[in-house]
Design a protein around this motif. Sequence first.
Motif, mmCIF file in Angstrom:
data_model
loop_
_atom_site.group_PDB
_atom_site.id
_atom_site.type_symbol
_atom_site.label_atom_id
_atom_site.label_comp_id
_atom_site.label_asym_id
_atom_site.label_seq_id
_atom_site.Cartn_x
_atom_site.Cartn_y
_atom_site.Cartn_z
ATOM 1 N N ALA A 35 -7.254 99.747 100.406
ATOM 2 C CA ALA A 35 -8.181 99.131 101.362
ATOM 3 C C ALA A 35 -8.307 100.019 102.596
ATOM 4 O O ALA A 35 -7.431 100.841 102.871
ATOM 5 C CB ALA A 35 -7.636 97.767 101.764
ATOM 6 N N THR A 36 -9.378 99.816 103.328
ATOM 7 C CA THR A 36 -9.560 100.539 104.595
ATOM 8 C C THR A 36 -9.560 99.516 105.734
ATOM 9 O O THR A 36 -9.371 98.329 105.505
ATOM 10 C CB THR A 36 -10.891 101.300 104.570
ATOM 11 O OG1 THR A 36 -11.912 100.389 104.176
ATOM 12 C CG2 THR A 36 -10.848 102.469 103.610
ATOM 13 N N GLY A 37 -9.793 99.984 106.961
ATOM 14 C CA GLY A 37 -9.784 99.092 108.121
ATOM 15 C C GLY A 37 -8.579 99.386 108.983
ATOM 16 O O GLY A 37 -7.736 100.222 108.634
ATOM 17 N N GLY A 38 -8.496 98.670 110.106
ATOM 18 C CA GLY A 38 -7.381 98.889 111.028
ATOM 19 C C GLY A 38 -6.065 98.384 110.443
ATOM 20 O O GLY A 38 -5.004 98.991 110.655
ATOM 21 N N THR A 39 -6.117 97.305 109.679
ATOM 22 C CA THR A 39 -4.877 96.653 109.224
ATOM 23 C C THR A 39 -3.991 97.569 108.364
ATOM 24 O O THR A 39 -2.787 97.653 108.613
ATOM 25 C CB THR A 39 -5.209 95.356 108.448
ATOM 26 O OG1 THR A 39 -6.224 94.650 109.164
ATOM 27 C CG2 THR A 39 -3.984 94.485 108.283
ATOM 28 N N PRO A 40 -4.509 98.263 107.348
ATOM 29 C CA PRO A 40 -3.597 99.011 106.469
ATOM 30 C C PRO A 40 -3.084 100.339 107.031
ATOM 31 O O PRO A 40 -2.256 100.985 106.387
ATOM 32 C CB PRO A 40 -4.443 99.254 105.209
ATOM 33 C CG PRO A 40 -5.852 99.168 105.636
ATOM 34 C CD PRO A 40 -5.888 98.262 106.826
ATOM 35 N N ILE A 41 -3.538 100.733 108.228
ATOM 36 C CA ILE A 41 -3.114 102.046 108.741
ATOM 37 C C ILE A 41 -1.583 102.122 108.854
ATOM 38 O O ILE A 41 -0.961 103.122 108.472
ATOM 39 C CB ILE A 41 -3.805 102.365 110.088
ATOM 40 C CG1 ILE A 41 -5.299 102.642 109.837
ATOM 41 C CG2 ILE A 41 -3.157 103.557 110.794
ATOM 42 C CD1 ILE A 41 -6.132 102.894 111.087
ATOM 43 N N LEU A 136 -5.119 94.452 100.239
ATOM 44 C CA LEU A 136 -6.334 93.891 100.850
ATOM 45 C C LEU A 136 -6.062 93.477 102.286
ATOM 46 O O LEU A 136 -4.982 92.953 102.588
ATOM 47 C CB LEU A 136 -6.753 92.609 100.121
ATOM 48 C CG LEU A 136 -7.241 92.732 98.695
ATOM 49 C CD1 LEU A 136 -6.877 91.482 97.921
ATOM 50 C CD2 LEU A 136 -8.748 92.955 98.670
ATOM 51 N N GLY A 137 -7.047 93.671 103.159
ATOM 52 C CA GLY A 137 -7.023 93.013 104.460
ATOM 53 C C GLY A 137 -7.883 91.764 104.341
ATOM 54 O O GLY A 137 -8.170 91.278 103.238
ATOM 55 N N ILE A 138 -8.287 91.233 105.475
ATOM 56 C CA ILE A 138 -9.260 90.131 105.475
ATOM 57 C C ILE A 138 -10.203 90.373 106.649
ATOM 58 O O ILE A 138 -9.755 90.751 107.743
ATOM 59 C CB ILE A 138 -8.556 88.751 105.560
ATOM 60 C CG1 ILE A 138 -9.578 87.604 105.508
ATOM 61 C CG2 ILE A 138 -7.691 88.630 106.820
ATOM 62 C CD1 ILE A 138 -8.945 86.205 105.357
ATOM 63 N N GLY A 139 -11.486 90.196 106.417
ATOM 64 C CA GLY A 139 -12.457 90.404 107.493
ATOM 65 C C GLY A 139 -12.480 89.212 108.441
ATOM 66 O O GLY A 139 -12.021 88.121 108.094
ATOM 67 N N GLY A 140 -13.032 89.424 109.621
ATOM 68 C CA GLY A 140 -13.187 88.332 110.579
ATOM 69 C C GLY A 140 -14.023 87.196 110.005
ATOM 70 O O GLY A 140 -13.869 86.031 110.388
ATOM 71 N N GLY A 142 -13.854 86.349 106.895
ATOM 72 C CA GLY A 142 -13.140 85.866 105.707
ATOM 73 C C GLY A 142 -13.365 86.711 104.471
ATOM 74 O O GLY A 142 -12.935 86.332 103.377
ATOM 75 N N HIS A 143 -14.017 87.854 104.630
ATOM 76 C CA HIS A 143 -14.323 88.635 103.421
ATOM 77 C C HIS A 143 -13.105 89.359 102.872
ATOM 78 O O HIS A 143 -12.187 89.729 103.604
ATOM 79 C CB HIS A 143 -15.483 89.620 103.656
ATOM 80 C CG HIS A 143 -15.212 90.744 104.588
ATOM 81 N ND1 HIS A 143 -16.201 91.366 105.308
ATOM 82 C CD2 HIS A 143 -14.073 91.410 104.931
ATOM 83 C CE1 HIS A 143 -15.693 92.347 106.027
ATOM 84 N NE2 HIS A 143 -14.400 92.385 105.819
ATOM 85 N N TRP A 144 -13.142 89.551 101.563
ATOM 86 C CA TRP A 144 -12.261 90.468 100.847
ATOM 87 C C TRP A 144 -13.149 91.634 100.443
ATOM 88 O O TRP A 144 -14.229 91.405 99.849
ATOM 89 C CB TRP A 144 -11.734 89.794 99.598
ATOM 90 C CG TRP A 144 -10.295 89.411 99.656
ATOM 91 C CD1 TRP A 144 -9.417 89.548 100.699
ATOM 92 C CD2 TRP A 144 -9.556 88.800 98.589
ATOM 93 N NE1 TRP A 144 -8.181 89.061 100.337
ATOM 94 C CE2 TRP A 144 -8.245 88.608 99.056
ATOM 95 C CE3 TRP A 144 -9.880 88.396 97.294
ATOM 96 C CZ2 TRP A 144 -7.245 88.032 98.263
ATOM 97 C CZ3 TRP A 144 -8.893 87.833 96.511
ATOM 98 C CH2 TRP A 144 -7.588 87.653 96.986
ATOM 99 N N LYS A 211 -6.552 87.434 116.385
ATOM 100 C CA LYS A 211 -7.947 87.267 115.987
ATOM 101 C C LYS A 211 -8.116 86.977 114.488
ATOM 102 O O LYS A 211 -9.179 86.556 114.066
ATOM 103 C CB LYS A 211 -8.816 88.444 116.463
ATOM 104 C CG LYS A 211 -8.611 89.763 115.775
ATOM 105 C CD LYS A 211 -9.625 90.753 116.342
ATOM 106 C CE LYS A 211 -9.866 91.991 115.532
ATOM 107 N NZ LYS A 211 -8.788 92.861 115.218
ATOM 108 N N LYS A 212 -7.051 87.150 113.717
ATOM 109 C CA LYS A 212 -7.110 86.815 112.285
ATOM 110 C C LYS A 212 -6.500 85.437 111.992
ATOM 111 O O LYS A 212 -6.553 84.977 110.851
ATOM 112 C CB LYS A 212 -6.388 87.881 111.460
ATOM 113 C CG LYS A 212 -7.042 89.258 111.481
ATOM 114 C CD LYS A 212 -8.332 89.291 110.693
ATOM 115 C CE LYS A 212 -9.126 90.566 110.869
ATOM 116 N NZ LYS A 212 -8.523 91.735 110.264
ATOM 117 N N ALA A 213 -5.908 84.776 113.005
ATOM 118 C CA ALA A 213 -5.126 83.553 112.742
ATOM 119 C C ALA A 213 -5.978 82.452 112.110
ATOM 120 O O ALA A 213 -5.575 81.828 111.117
ATOM 121 C CB ALA A 213 -4.472 83.064 114.028
#
Length: 276
Positions: A35-41, A136-140, A142-144, A211-213
């Motif tokens: 996955a990409t995004g800030g979370t998996p860094i 996987l992360g989760i989008g704001g 709720g997306h996968w 912000k993901k809570a």
Amino acid sequence: MDIIVRDNYEKMSRYAAEIIAKCIKSKPDCVLGLATGGTPIGTYKELIRMHKQGLDFSQVKTFNLDEYLGAGIDLGKPYDLDQSYARFMYEELFKHINIKKENTHVPDGLSKEPEKFCQWYEDEIRKAGGVDIQLLGIGGDGHWAFNEPGSSLSSRTRIEPLTKQTLDDNYESFYKKAEIKREQMPHFAITMGIETILEARHVLMIANGKKKAKVIAKALEGPITSQITASAIQLYNGKATVVLDQDAASELKNIEHYRHVEKLKLDYKLGSVSLH
Ligand code: PGA
């Protein structure tokens, strides 16, 4: 589904990386869904650290979840303006480990025939034997991957228009820094579908920050709905692990139960990784 809560982002990342490392050690030619995004860094940083201590990626294959349509590593474009996920993966993980380039797959956002490409991508995943662990992360919203609200929960790899919220979130996280105007961002993406994702043998979702809570609570404890495509984790029949930091877990109603289950499993030596 195992829901694991760690004190902070670093500990969440380490836990997730340990699960992935364990898979690589037990099956050196495993297939990772990335996955990409800030979370998996942070998870990738941990994997890079483990690689320096000997974790071997030489036989590992990877398939990424998604890519912006119209983006990709294109030598015709100034490299530092390229916000593609192909470049992200190269910068954040691939260039730091001994993975073979031909074993890495990021959907080709520059494909001339993107619809045909989507079918090819599905076939390649199948030919590789399927995904062993899907991160996987989760989008704001709720997306996968880029399965935006309203996507079918039995969707396959396809082209998907992005929501305003996704465009805003990703503009703030990535495009703004590259001084690209918001209207110049790609508005479509190639994404694995929800059903494609659910065929992985182990689904590993990570999330951090306040912000993901709310969206985490909806995905894990709310109704299963195409409006929050990550809620499909509740339908999943394989091994599912959700690793959260305290902030992302802060709206979960059954948090005490999840902690209790984790402790019980550890007491019975069913825990898959070491305690932190
Ligand atoms: P983020 O994105 O890690 O940048 O928050 C997650 C996602 O969109 O899946």
